[in-house]
Design a protein around this motif. Sequence first.
Motif, PDB file in Angstrom:
ATOM      1  N   UNK A  38       0.851  -1.168   0.000  1.00  0.00           N
ATOM      2  CA  UNK A  38       0.000   0.000   0.000  1.00  0.00           C
ATOM      3  C   UNK A  38       0.890   1.222   0.000  1.00  0.00           C
ATOM      4  N   UNK A  39       0.964   1.891  -1.154  1.00  0.00           N
ATOM      5  CA  UNK A  39       1.898   3.001  -1.290  1.00  0.00           C
ATOM      6  C   UNK A  39       1.191   4.332  -1.374  1.00  0.00           C
ATOM      7  N   UNK A  40      -0.120   4.305  -1.273  1.00  0.00           N
ATOM      8  CA  UNK A  40      -0.846   5.562  -1.368  1.00  0.00           C
ATOM      9  C   UNK A  40      -1.085   5.945  -2.819  1.00  0.00           C
ATOM     10  N   UNK A  41      -0.797   5.010  -3.770  1.00  0.00           N
ATOM     11  CA  UNK A  41      -0.990   5.332  -5.166  1.00  0.00           C
ATOM     12  C   UNK A  41      -2.476   5.400  -5.442  1.00  0.00           C
ATOM     13  N   UNK A  42      -2.821   6.207  -6.468  1.00  0.00           N
ATOM     14  CA  UNK A  42      -4.229   6.311  -6.814  1.00  0.00           C
ATOM     15  C   UNK A  42      -4.888   7.470  -6.104  1.00  0.00           C
ATOM     16  N   UNK A  43      -6.074   7.805  -6.592  1.00  0.00           N
ATOM     17  CA  UNK A  43      -6.842   8.889  -6.011  1.00  0.00           C
ATOM     18  C   UNK A  43      -7.473   8.404  -4.727  1.00  0.00           C
ATOM     19  N   UNK A  44      -7.062   8.968  -3.605  1.00  0.00           N
ATOM     20  CA  UNK A  44      -7.588   8.537  -2.317  1.00  0.00           C
ATOM     21  C   UNK A  44      -8.719   9.442  -1.848  1.00  0.00           C
ATOM     22  N   UNK A  45      -9.534   9.896  -2.797  1.00  0.00           N
ATOM     23  CA  UNK A  45     -10.631  10.803  -2.493  1.00  0.00           C
ATOM     24  C   UNK A  45     -11.761  10.073  -1.784  1.00  0.00           C
ATOM     25  N   UNK A  46     -12.290  10.698  -0.758  1.00  0.00           N
ATOM     26  CA  UNK A  46     -13.422  10.121  -0.048  1.00  0.00           C
ATOM     27  C   UNK A  46     -14.719  10.669  -0.624  1.00  0.00           C
ATOM     28  N   UNK A  47     -15.719   9.861  -0.719  1.00  0.00           N
ATOM     29  CA  UNK A  47     -17.039  10.262  -1.182  1.00  0.00           C
ATOM     30  C   UNK A  47     -18.049   9.810  -0.153  1.00  0.00           C
ATOM     31  N   UNK A  48     -18.678  10.759   0.514  1.00  0.00           N
ATOM     32  CA  UNK A  48     -19.596  10.432   1.607  1.00  0.00           C
ATOM     33  C   UNK A  48     -21.052  10.491   1.156  1.00  0.00           C
ATOM     34  N   UNK A  49     -21.279  10.557  -0.152  1.00  0.00           N
ATOM     35  CA  UNK A  49     -22.640  10.674  -0.650  1.00  0.00           C
ATOM     36  C   UNK A  49     -23.279   9.331  -0.927  1.00  0.00           C
ATOM     37  N   UNK A  50     -22.556   8.226  -0.695  1.00  0.00           N
ATOM     38  CA  UNK A  50     -23.011   6.978  -1.235  1.00  0.00           C
ATOM     39  C   UNK A  50     -24.202   6.354  -0.571  1.00  0.00           C
ATOM     40  N   UNK A  51     -24.556   6.703   0.624  1.00  0.00           N
ATOM     41  CA  UNK A  51     -25.754   6.102   1.195  1.00  0.00           C
ATOM     42  C   UNK A  51     -26.507   7.078   2.064  1.00  0.00           C
ATOM     43  N   UNK A  52     -27.788   6.846   2.141  1.00  0.00           N
ATOM     44  CA  UNK A  52     -28.646   7.695   2.951  1.00  0.00           C
ATOM     45  C   UNK A  52     -29.313   6.842   4.013  1.00  0.00           C
ATOM     46  N   UNK A  53     -29.083   7.191   5.261  1.00  0.00           N
ATOM     47  CA  UNK A  53     -29.578   6.370   6.363  1.00  0.00           C
ATOM     48  C   UNK A  53     -30.919   6.889   6.844  1.00  0.00           C
TER      49      UNK A  53
ATOM     50  N   UNK B 161     -20.641  15.392 -12.086  1.00  0.00           N
ATOM     51  CA  UNK B 161     -20.561  16.299 -10.931  1.00  0.00           C
ATOM     52  C   UNK B 161     -19.489  15.873  -9.940  1.00  0.00           C
ATOM     53  N   UNK B 162     -18.864  14.725 -10.188  1.00  0.00           N
ATOM     54  CA  UNK B 162     -17.834  14.232  -9.266  1.00  0.00           C
ATOM     55  C   UNK B 162     -18.358  13.296  -8.202  1.00  0.00           C
ATOM     56  N   UNK B 163     -19.640  12.990  -8.246  1.00  0.00           N
ATOM     57  CA  UNK B 163     -20.235  12.077  -7.272  1.00  0.00           C
ATOM     58  C   UNK B 163     -19.953  10.631  -7.657  1.00  0.00           C
ATOM     59  N   UNK B 164     -19.705   9.788  -6.648  1.00  0.00           N
ATOM     60  CA  UNK B 164     -19.507   8.365  -6.894  1.00  0.00           C
ATOM     61  C   UNK B 164     -20.854   7.699  -7.146  1.00  0.00           C
ATOM     62  N   UNK B 165     -20.989   7.053  -8.301  1.00  0.00           N
ATOM     63  CA  UNK B 165     -22.251   6.428  -8.687  1.00  0.00           C
ATOM     64  C   UNK B 165     -21.968   5.032  -9.242  1.00  0.00           C
ATOM     65  N   UNK B 166     -23.036   4.276  -9.480  1.00  0.00           N
ATOM     66  CA  UNK B 166     -22.879   2.959 -10.072  1.00  0.00           C
ATOM     67  C   UNK B 166     -23.585   1.882  -9.267  1.00  0.00           C
ATOM     68  N   UNK B 167     -23.375   0.649  -9.699  1.00  0.00           N
ATOM     69  CA  UNK B 167     -24.035  -0.501  -9.066  1.00  0.00           C
ATOM     70  C   UNK B 167     -23.642  -0.618  -7.599  1.00  0.00           C
ATOM     71  N   UNK B 168     -22.337  -0.618  -7.319  1.00  0.00           N
ATOM     72  CA  UNK B 168     -21.882  -0.816  -5.940  1.00  0.00           C
ATOM     73  C   UNK B 168     -22.346   0.300  -5.003  1.00  0.00           C
ATOM     74  N   UNK B 169     -22.183   1.588  -5.363  1.00  0.00           N
ATOM     75  CA  UNK B 169     -22.676   2.634  -4.469  1.00  0.00           C
ATOM     76  C   UNK B 169     -24.177   2.555  -4.209  1.00  0.00           C
ATOM     77  N   UNK B 170     -24.951   2.195  -5.239  1.00  0.00           N
ATOM     78  CA  UNK B 170     -26.403   2.088  -5.039  1.00  0.00           C
ATOM     79  C   UNK B 170     -26.746   0.917  -4.111  1.00  0.00           C
ATOM     80  N   UNK B 171     -26.070  -0.215  -4.283  1.00  0.00           N
ATOM     81  CA  UNK B 171     -26.312  -1.346  -3.385  1.00  0.00           C
ATOM     82  C   UNK B 171     -25.895  -0.997  -1.964  1.00  0.00           C
ATOM     83  N   UNK B 172     -24.775  -0.298  -1.822  1.00  0.00           N
ATOM     84  CA  UNK B 172     -24.309   0.097  -0.490  1.00  0.00           C
ATOM     85  C   UNK B 172     -25.316   1.019   0.184  1.00  0.00           C
ATOM     86  N   UNK B 173     -25.877   1.954  -0.582  1.00  0.00           N
ATOM     87  CA  UNK B 173     -26.869   2.866  -0.016  1.00  0.00           C
ATOM     88  C   UNK B 173     -28.093   2.101   0.473  1.00  0.00           C
TER      89      UNK B 173
END
Length: 316
Positions: free
Chosen positions: A30-45, A82-94
């Motif tokens: 784990x070298x920190x490579x890649x975009x380590x951006x956090x996206x907190x929009x993925x689920x609504x509780x 818009x920069x929001x994380x979307x797709x199958x996995x984020x929708x299932x996680x939500x």
Amino acid sequence: MTASSTRRTTAAHSRLAAVGAIAVAGALLLTGCGDQTKDKNSSSVGNSAPLADKLPAQIRDKGTIKVGSDIAYAPVEFKDDSGKTVGIDPDLAAAMGKQLGVTFEFESGTFDALLTGLRSSRYDIAMSAMTDNKSRQEGIDPDTNKKVGEGVDFVDYLTAGVSIYTRKGDTQNITTWADLCGKKLAVQRGTVSEDLARAEAKKCPSGKTITLQRFDDNQQAQTRLRSGGADAVSADFPVAAYAVKTSGGGKDFELVGEQVEAAPYGIAVGKTNTQLRDALQAAMNAIIQNGEYQKILEKWGAQDGAVKESVINGGK
């Protein structure tokens, strides 16, 4: 991704429906490579979380599950305009978040470093079109057959296969994996596609092996193919079909041959974190039963990969 021992490779991920269906939706260190951006929009509780008590107290109290994911694998997970994380996995996680009373926070990293990040507790889980297979379950490097980690458990939730695609109208007579001998193949590093290519290269006649080009993400592999620097790309079928349908308005690429290595996608969880694993399985089965799961897959054209029940470590 069917990633190398991973089956987003070792994808196991072979796969889903036809390209038209997909169109509905628009090393080990784990070298920190890649975009380590956090996206907190993925689920609504919501206020009602019937499965909250199944979670470990630490996560329930925190209210979040940190997800390691390679967020460049449309339509499974990617950034919209818009920069929001979307797709199958984020929708299932939500949807699972509503059952568990927590928010899933997606953090982007390179695919081949996700399991290392999970082992180092950077993430609580990895959810990234990752193929559930024995190599990953047991922490075995598929190239060397040597132990490289303690392995992970998988909560399976979808079935997919591996496909090959080329520039449109320039298939190089590729219809099977054997036809890749003597050709240049671009893949995402650490995926099942890479594993399959390495295995196929060993079968090629002398002087006519597969020239394997490995990239951090599938978008880079697509760019190489588009520019003529590769003859073909291999990726999980949902991803390949989505690329064929959307890149250049459908004018850039075409699928060749049949899907292979159909296998389950799984949410990776540390071997010792059995309570979290079982809570995720319960949440996935709850959304399968209440119909949310089917609606999400239909939204992204992935309904042909649906499972009737989530199981633990179903990959072979």
